[in-house]
Write an enzyme that holds these catalytic residues in place. Sequence first.
Site, PDB file in Angstrom:
ATOM      1  N   GLN B 225       0.805  -1.219   0.000  1.00 11.39           N
ATOM      2  CA  GLN B 225       0.000   0.000   0.000  1.00 11.39           C
ATOM      3  C   GLN B 225       0.842   1.275   0.000  1.00 11.39           C
ATOM      4  O   GLN B 225       0.291   2.368  -0.051  1.00 11.39           O
ATOM      5  CB  GLN B 225      -0.948  -0.014   1.203  1.00 11.39           C
ATOM      6  CG  GLN B 225      -1.958  -1.150   1.153  1.00 11.39           C
ATOM      7  CD  GLN B 225      -2.830  -1.273   2.382  1.00 11.39           C
ATOM      8  OE1 GLN B 225      -3.063  -2.373   2.838  1.00 11.39           O
ATOM      9  NE2 GLN B 225      -3.331  -0.173   2.906  1.00 11.39           N
ATOM     10  N   ARG B 371      -8.851  -1.267   7.621  1.00  5.37           N
ATOM     11  CA  ARG B 371      -9.762  -0.241   7.115  1.00  5.37           C
ATOM     12  C   ARG B 371     -10.025   0.795   8.208  1.00  5.37           C
ATOM     13  O   ARG B 371     -11.157   1.042   8.610  1.00  5.37           O
ATOM     14  CB  ARG B 371     -11.058  -0.877   6.649  1.00  5.37           C
ATOM     15  CG  ARG B 371     -11.694  -0.085   5.516  1.00  5.37           C
ATOM     16  CD  ARG B 371     -12.757  -0.867   4.809  1.00  5.37           C
ATOM     17  NE  ARG B 371     -13.226  -0.093   3.677  1.00  5.37           N
ATOM     18  CZ  ARG B 371     -13.703  -0.626   2.576  1.00  5.37           C
ATOM     19  NH1 ARG B 371     -13.764  -1.918   2.435  1.00  5.37           N
ATOM     20  NH2 ARG B 371     -14.115   0.128   1.590  1.00  5.37           N
ATOM     21  N   CYS B 372      -8.951   1.409   8.679  1.00  5.27           N
ATOM     22  CA  CYS B 372      -9.026   2.231   9.884  1.00  5.27           C
ATOM     23  C   CYS B 372      -7.855   3.190   9.884  1.00  5.27           C
ATOM     24  O   CYS B 372      -6.778   2.851   9.445  1.00  5.27           O
ATOM     25  CB  CYS B 372      -8.947   1.306  11.099  1.00  5.27           C
ATOM     26  SG  CYS B 372      -8.417   2.087  12.629  1.00  5.27           S
ATOM     27  N   GLU B 743     -12.654   4.481   5.023  1.00  2.42           N
ATOM     28  CA  GLU B 743     -12.744   3.674   6.230  1.00  2.42           C
ATOM     29  C   GLU B 743     -13.910   4.052   7.129  1.00  2.42           C
ATOM     30  O   GLU B 743     -14.127   3.415   8.164  1.00  2.42           O
ATOM     31  CB  GLU B 743     -11.420   3.797   7.005  1.00  2.42           C
ATOM     32  CG  GLU B 743     -10.275   3.181   6.222  1.00  2.42           C
ATOM     33  CD  GLU B 743      -8.937   3.813   6.516  1.00  2.42           C
ATOM     34  OE1 GLU B 743      -8.927   4.960   6.996  1.00  2.42           O
ATOM     35  OE2 GLU B 743      -7.917   3.171   6.258  1.00  2.42           O
TER      36      GLU B 743
END
Lengths: 159, 791
Positions: B225, B371-372, B743
């Site tokens: 990522q 996802r945070c 997110e």
Amino acid sequence: MEVTININGEPVTREIEPALLLVHFIRDTPGLTGTHWGCDTSNCGACVVQMDGLPVKSCTVLAAMAEGHEIRTIEALSIDGVLDPVQQGFHEEHGLQCGFCTPGMIMTARALLDANPDPTEDEIRTAISGAICRCTGYSNIVRAVRWAAEHEAAQPRRS
Amino acid sequence: MATTTAASPETPIGYGRMKRKEDARFIRGQGKYLDDIVLPGMLHGAVLRSPYAHAKIVSIETSAALAHPKVLRVITAKDLETLGLAWMPTISYDSQAVLAGDKVRFQGQEVAFVIAEDRYSARDALELIEVEYEPLPAVVNARKALEADAPLIRDDKDGQTDNLASPLWEAGDAEEADQVFAEADIVVEREMIYPRCHPAPLETCGMIADMNPETGQLDLYNGNQAPNAHRTVYAQVAGLPEHMIRIMTNDIGGGFGNKVPVYPGYVCAIVGSIVTGKPVKWVEDRSENLMSTGFARDYVMHGRICAKHGRITGVRVDVIADHGAFDSTAQPSKFPAGFFHIFTGSYDLEAAHCSVKAVYTNKAPGGVAYRCSFRVTEAIYLVERLVGELALKMEVDGAELRMNSFIRPEQFPYENKTGWTYDSGDYEKTMREAMRIAGYDELRREQAEKRERGELMGIGVAFFTEVVGAGPRRHMDILGLGMADGADLRVHDDGRAVLSISAQTQGQAHETTFAQIVAEELGISPDKIEVRHGDTDRTPFGLGTYGSRSTPVSGASAAVAARRARDKARLIAAGMLETSPEDLAWEKGRWYVKGDPEKAATIDEIAAAAYGEAPLPEGLEGGLEGQSVYDPPNLTYPCGAYICVVDVDPGTAEVEVRRFIAVDDCGVRINPMIVDGQIMGGLAEGVGIALMEVITFDEQGNCLNGSMMDYLIPTALECPDWELGATVTPCPHHPIGAKGVGESATNGSPPAIVNAVCDALYRSHGVAHIDMPLNPARVWAAMQGRAEPPQ
């Protein structure tokens, strides 16, 4: 051992180890990497192809078991460059994000529509429940399959 | 930014529901993911992993594996020690064993790396390696890890005599909180755990390393990522010149935080290529992914909330963070609990305080943000769960209690009690929009009727404020790298443009969204703008995509770069139109003479002139380019109101999410279709976390959820048809007013679901809290008064 598997209309013959999985046969030999691998345990559905017209998880089929059978993968879905309505539906309805589950989802949905051209939302959800999508939350996949059903009904493309 | 002009909002061209540019390859099966790549002469690696959670390694015998006809090398910690690579730094300045030498510290830890001619042989050879272990007692519970007689896990660290991973960290004012709590009308206290879960992207992690022994060039194919940041880390760890490393991500089959860290398998693949002189591919299987790569959460939280005169006045919490065997938590380096201290939520509190201590356990390392944005998920769950229970105990409506306590629109920019400056929001408006879509009053009537009949229907409310878009370099960095993102834009002489960015899509559709940003700013059709990413040789430096930072940081960078190109276009246009730049006005796609709109130069004409033969204005160089390295002045604060309707089966305790209403305010929306897609995906993951996704261990440290047979992920059958809505409160400091959204849904949905289940069960069964996941066994136990946290 030597096996011959018909993949997308072409016979593919290869010497293999008996343990070779169909998913790796498809990906390695003809190099059809549109069929993905995701879980080892038949849970995720990224590896779904059609065997004799029915969806199968190719990570749970030995290549040797596919001897003499007809395999159809995502690469054979569009004909002469024209997208299958399911492929088009996924684009129209934003039914994909990272794209990794997409070939398996599309092949699953194609098999559903071949058997049931006008599925309800519940029927679509049940049909794709053997496949995991981590990105979309499924609503748009359901819409994509409905899009395909409606456009296929309006414009049949298969003989 | 002072040198750039602002776009006119009246003539949009780029924004809107444009279909995705990247779909074409994916729907045809033509995506290029890591395992699709085959290099000439490529070898295959496999990792031998520890069966024990805690054990001394007595010996490793590799001769049988080396005798396998297709095996070339077996690498162990001893080999790595000679290269200085037996240990690597984590993203949190801890150390992590690449291959275990002294002992293993979690089940699934990397012990040896086999390199063979094909993947099946490499895996077969793992079984030929004999490792003698001397098992040690394991500890998998964060509280037990702190007990005096707990086994010491990190005896490799000098001076480490206990299992504390970092010193106590605090935010807020404890004394002020004491006072506010003492004066409150009601206090609710709750011990809760945000259990360990896993991002489990559908594509697992992997690496192809290709070291050219002649040139020293190291090519890495690796779906991560943050490719540019990874490159810097590899250069620092291996002592290689950064410019001689090239990372190519190609397509990535989902990340969700799992593809942020550097994993031991990556380092092994690199070492494998160095020692064999050939490319080495390593792709983990699903069990390896679930058992050894970055988990998320695992926060034990003791929370308290209080209210006075019907308003929430204080929140405090003491946390034990379970980092597993190595602290590889992903977070800006100066923030040992990430952004957890945003636990004050959306409320105008009188006091707040938190303390966080972190421990080592015999579990896999990670602490990635699934996802945070760096622990904001745990914070939102804590506060929204506390508010949910407070409302039950005050016997007031949860939505009303929230609206009574919200930060009001006129209070922005709002400084909270733990040091954050919230940018903008109109929380009540967002809440009321969700209630409108839900038909809230009607739902409450339906619930009352069903209660009469003994049916268990629950309505759960959650309102979240996130903090994303990390972040200003005066406040934050990761491993000493400032958290800026670059954008390079070149408009070619044919009027087409190429934008190169450091953000890294894993499905977020950057090729479409970023083209739309440039289109909006320059008036070029998005179809004529190519977005390049995922190749460190072809993109500018920047910290990548996680923490919802793509649009807040990289998107801002793209807009600023486009404005700089537009500013240069103005100077060129002035020459073309024989006037001064000040006499020109912009409308999408052209500079025209003020008062004479027919006299204009389009961006196509300007681009041609920029590279053409005609003279340019005095002092102006040719070409039409814009560049930016965007350092955000503040974080962004998206918010949302979520309402969940559940039915709990009184006979089986199965929870069905019947409806889910999500109203998100992420500021200006570039492509609402893609924004909604992000939200729906996050909601599904929230359903998973709330109802089924959990990584647990037995007392010996055996991982009980190491495959998708046991790590359950929601399918289409567990997800409702999402009902979405929007409010738009622009971000005041972002060039285009966007806040980020990737997110939000994973933050807001778990507390909404748990609040709904407790709302269903509180009056009938006295259940005010159940720790996730709310699977039938756990809900049933709670209904019988036997709720236990997951182990």
